[in-house]
Motif scaffolding. Structure first.
Motif, PDB file in Angstrom:
ATOM      1  N   VAL A   5     -25.064 -50.093   2.973  1.00 49.38           N
ATOM      2  CA  VAL A   5     -24.419 -50.322   4.266  1.00 49.38           C
ATOM      3  C   VAL A   5     -24.242 -48.991   4.979  1.00 49.38           C
ATOM      4  O   VAL A   5     -23.503 -48.122   4.519  1.00 49.38           O
ATOM      5  N   GLU A   6     -24.939 -48.857   6.119  1.00 44.87           N
ATOM      6  CA  GLU A   6     -24.870 -47.630   6.913  1.00 44.87           C
ATOM      7  C   GLU A   6     -23.765 -47.718   7.955  1.00 44.87           C
ATOM      8  O   GLU A   6     -23.413 -48.814   8.409  1.00 44.87           O
ATOM      9  N   SER A   7     -23.278 -46.547   8.348  1.00 46.23           N
ATOM     10  CA  SER A   7     -22.324 -46.450   9.459  1.00 46.23           C
ATOM     11  C   SER A   7     -22.427 -45.061  10.056  1.00 46.23           C
ATOM     12  O   SER A   7     -23.044 -44.165   9.465  1.00 46.23           O
ATOM     13  N   GLY A   8     -21.816 -44.900  11.233  1.00 44.07           N
ATOM     14  CA  GLY A   8     -21.747 -43.584  11.843  1.00 44.07           C
ATOM     15  C   GLY A   8     -22.660 -43.356  13.025  1.00 44.07           C
ATOM     16  O   GLY A   8     -22.605 -42.299  13.655  1.00 44.07           O
ATOM     17  N   CYS A  22     -23.785 -43.907   4.119  1.00 47.93           N
ATOM     18  CA  CYS A  22     -24.395 -45.100   3.517  1.00 47.93           C
ATOM     19  C   CYS A  22     -23.706 -45.341   2.183  1.00 47.93           C
ATOM     20  O   CYS A  22     -23.803 -44.503   1.281  1.00 47.93           O
ATOM     21  N   THR A 117     -28.528 -48.248  11.404  1.00 47.30           N
ATOM     22  CA  THR A 117     -27.512 -47.919  12.397  1.00 47.30           C
ATOM     23  C   THR A 117     -28.192 -47.199  13.555  1.00 47.30           C
ATOM     24  O   THR A 117     -29.046 -46.331  13.347  1.00 47.30           O
TER      25      THR A 117
END
Length: 123
Positions: A5-8, A22, A117
């Motif tokens: 799960v990616e973010s940012g 991630c 993302t």
């Protein structure tokens, strides 16, 4: 089942910075190499950076000196620090994991992928 799960991601002006994260689950994170890839509209997915089980790193020439990949095995997380961003860095950034400890650079070497993302760099 391996999950990434990616973010940012986000929108930033040229010259700015972003830090992608991630989080991995489903297997022993420290055992496997991790990579970041990106895909711009109308283009193929391309390698950005990878980090091996023991820490060896690899970078694409077009991000070398601007991007830094790192990992925190205690948090099962891999990071991509992106500095001096350029409009051509725009795209969807994907985190990936492979069944091995070496920091390889080919898309086909990685079997597990996150949803991605979006990173947008404005001129």
């Amino acid at each position: 089942q391996v999950q990434l799960v990616e973010s940012g991601g986000g929108v930033v002006q040229a010259g700015g910075s972003l830090r992608l994260s991630c989080v991995a689950s489903g297997r022993t994170f420290s055992t496997y190499a991790m990579g970041w890839f990106r895909q711009a509209p109308g283009k193929e997915r391309e390698f950005v950076a990878s980090i091996g089980r023991s820490g060896p790193l690899a970078y694409a020439d077009y991000v070398k000196g601007r991007f830094t990949i790192s990992r925190d095995n205690a948090k099962s997380t891999v990071y991509l620090q992106m500095d001096s961003l350029k409009p051509e860095d725009t795209g969807i950034y994907y985190c990936a994991s492979r069944d091995g400890g070496l920091a390889l650079v080919g898309v086909s070497e990685y079997f597990y992928w996150g949803q991605g993302t979006q990173v947008t760099v404005s001129a």
